[in-house]
Design an enzyme around this catalytic site. Structure first.
Site, PDB file in Angstrom:
ATOM      1  N   TYR A   1      -1.760   3.196   5.636  1.00  0.00           N
ATOM      2  CA  TYR A   1      -0.459   2.506   5.708  1.00  0.00           C
ATOM      3  C   TYR A   1       0.581   3.390   5.000  1.00  0.00           C
ATOM      4  O   TYR A   1       1.322   2.941   4.127  1.00  0.00           O
ATOM      5  CB  TYR A   1      -0.521   1.115   5.067  1.00  0.00           C
ATOM      6  CG  TYR A   1      -1.711   0.283   5.481  1.00  0.00           C
ATOM      7  CD1 TYR A   1      -1.672  -0.509   6.634  1.00  0.00           C
ATOM      8  CD2 TYR A   1      -2.881   0.284   4.725  1.00  0.00           C
ATOM      9  CE1 TYR A   1      -2.770  -1.283   7.004  1.00  0.00           C
ATOM     10  CE2 TYR A   1      -3.978  -0.487   5.088  1.00  0.00           C
ATOM     11  CZ  TYR A   1      -3.927  -1.263   6.226  1.00  0.00           C
ATOM     12  OH  TYR A   1      -5.021  -2.017   6.598  1.00  0.00           O
TER      13      TYR A   1
ATOM     14  N   CYS B   1       1.955  -5.763  -2.618  1.00  0.00           N
ATOM     15  CA  CYS B   1       3.160  -6.534  -2.919  1.00  0.00           C
ATOM     16  C   CYS B   1       2.881  -8.033  -2.897  1.00  0.00           C
ATOM     17  O   CYS B   1       3.808  -8.838  -2.950  1.00  0.00           O
ATOM     18  CB  CYS B   1       4.283  -6.191  -1.939  1.00  0.00           C
ATOM     19  SG  CYS B   1       3.914  -6.591  -0.219  1.00  0.00           S
TER      20      CYS B   1
ATOM     21  N   GLU C   1      -0.530   5.850   9.718  1.00  0.00           N
ATOM     22  CA  GLU C   1       0.588   4.906   9.794  1.00  0.00           C
ATOM     23  C   GLU C   1       0.713   4.390  11.222  1.00  0.00           C
ATOM     24  O   GLU C   1       0.676   5.163  12.179  1.00  0.00           O
ATOM     25  CB  GLU C   1       1.886   5.593   9.362  1.00  0.00           C
ATOM     26  CG  GLU C   1       3.158   4.807   9.626  1.00  0.00           C
ATOM     27  CD  GLU C   1       3.150   3.422   8.985  1.00  0.00           C
ATOM     28  OE1 GLU C   1       3.567   2.459   9.660  1.00  0.00           O
ATOM     29  OE2 GLU C   1       2.732   3.303   7.816  1.00  0.00           O
TER      30      GLU C   1
END
Length: 441
Positions: free
Chosen positions: A299, A393, A323
């Site tokens: 990623y 996150c 990606e």
């Protein structure tokens, strides 16, 4: 039957914080998730989601009857729930912890992260939430990216939380001053549904215009001519991923940890002005990449971590950058063209790992909010790296993925949690996982 949430207010005693920016209270035995509160407070709250058969309700504080330590006056009037309620309005979303002093915010975030770890991964650990490098004492002016909707009449606005209601704004205190200095509030954006702004560390800002359905083709030209000179402007169609240049560039130039990066259009970049350096330093310190090692950066985006990982591995090492986004992958190729030890693959992470045949000494992953998932965790385990670095996150998806790793014989070696989103409930973390002495099961 549904309770009328436009008029229903209840008194509540606020309990513990919950993941997602809420605090837990109970009303006649039912759980109520309350925003704009603090543990220990007695409040009056307006029900915002209160179906009679629901297992829980949602509410916003409208009046504080007994305040808790740590409550302060909100820095942003439009996001102040108490001020908005006194005027019969909803507050702007995106600064839901703005009524709490920063030290208390970080303590609450630590409690939330620890609760997710314990509940989902059965890991009992004391958490400390660190500020970003070079953080301001007030926690303001950190966003280098900002997103606005366009209200009827063409002025910039933002949504209330979980609402279609638009609230006009004249300033964004969480944004770096360069965003506010553009004075976009004075521009008529009729014909556009959304406006995205990126202010990079170097070079011109970029304004992305997302056209409204059925907008006249000349609307974009009119808006572009009204915007300040010296900035780049492009139109963006999220449905087709089409990016069209109107003026200047369709990308911005970023700089972090000794490297320069091109980031195209709506491509992902850490939004806190100090986040790239904060995270890169944490990753390098935690993983201790050695010359000659083979590393996967999953990623990888435009290559924020790939470039310093390649420096650490050296020309005798190898870095695989994966990606899914074609635009971000193209950016990575441009950003890393001078690093022969880097191999860039555009595509899904699971497919890239399934096709990869080389050894991997270290794997770094920085997945989207939903996390990597069980299948990717299994593929990383099958590659048998000496260490896994996990940038996240979202504490819930991280804790879930950590449990998958633990089931395969991995342990949480180190963990750092960063307050990269002051005055919101969001946080960022970096963990290093290593093999346990004996695989579980």
């Amino acid at each position: 039957m549904t309770t009328d949430t436009t008029t229903s207010e209840i008194e509540l005693t606020i309990g513990a914080p919950a993941h997602g920016g809420h605090f837990v209270a109970r009303h006649e035995g039912r759980v109520v998730f309350v925003r704009h509160a603090l543990p220990g407070e007695r409040v009056r709250a307006r029900l915002t989601d209160a179906a009679d058969g629901a297992s829980f309700w949602r509410a916003d504080v409208t009046e504080v009857l007994e305040a808790a330590p740590g409550r302060v006056e909100h820095f942003w009037p439009e996001a102040d729930a108490l001020r908005a309620a006194s005027r019969g309005r909803l507050p702007v979303g995106g600064a839901e912890f703005g009524h709490i002093d920063l030290a208390t915010q970080r303590g609450l975030k630590a409690d939330i992260f620890a609760e997710q770890l314990l509940r989902l991964a059965k890991v009992d650990r004391t958490i400390t939430v660190e500020p970003a490098l070079e953080e301001r004492a007030d926690g303001l002016h950190w966003r280098t990216r900002a997103s606005f909707s366009v209200a009827p009449g063409g002025r910039l606005a933002m949504h209330a939380h979980r609402s279609e209601e638009l609230i006009p704004v004249q300033r964004m205190p969480l944004a770096v001053e360069a965003v506010n200095d553009l004075q976009l509030w004075d521009v008529d954006f009729s014909g556009v549904s959304r406006v995205e702004v990126a202010v990079p560390t170097t070079g011109a800002p970029l304004v992305l215009l997302i056209p409204a359905e059925g907008a006249h083709p000349k609307a974009l030209g009119r808006i572009a001519s009204a915007l300040p000179s010296g900035i780049s402007i492009a139109s963006w169609d999220p449905e087709s991923s089409t990016l069209n240049r109107l003026r200047g560039r369709t990308w911005v130039s970023e700089s972090a940890a000794g490297h320069d990066y091109r980031v195209t259009g709506a491509g992902f970049w850490q939004i806190h002005r100090s986040a790239p350096r904060t995270l890169v330093e944490a990753v390098l310190d935690g993983l201790q990449i050695q010359p000659g090692e083979q590393v996967a950066d999953l990623y990888a985006g435009a290559g924020l971590f790939t470039a310093p990982l390649a420096d650490a591995a050296g020309e005798t090492g190898r870095v695989l950058s994966v990606e899914a986004s074609p635009a971000a992958s193209r950016d990575a190729r441009k950003n890393l063209f001078a690093a022969p030890q880097v191999e860039i693959l555009q595509g899904r992470v699971d497919k890239a790992l399934a096709a990869y045949e080389g050894r991997l000494d270290v794997v770094l992953l920085d997945p989207p909010r939903v996390g990597a998932g069980k299948d990717v965790v299994g593929q990383i385990n099958a590659a048998a790296p000496r260490a896994v670095g996990y940038v996240s996150c979202d504490p819930a998806s991280f804790a879930r993925d950590l449990s998958y790793f633990q089931d395969l014989g991995w342990k949480l070696d180190s963990l750092r949690v960063f307050d990269l989103y002051p005055h919101t409930h969001h946080m960022e973390s970096f963990a290093v996982l290593t093999r346990a002495e004996q695989p579980a099961g």
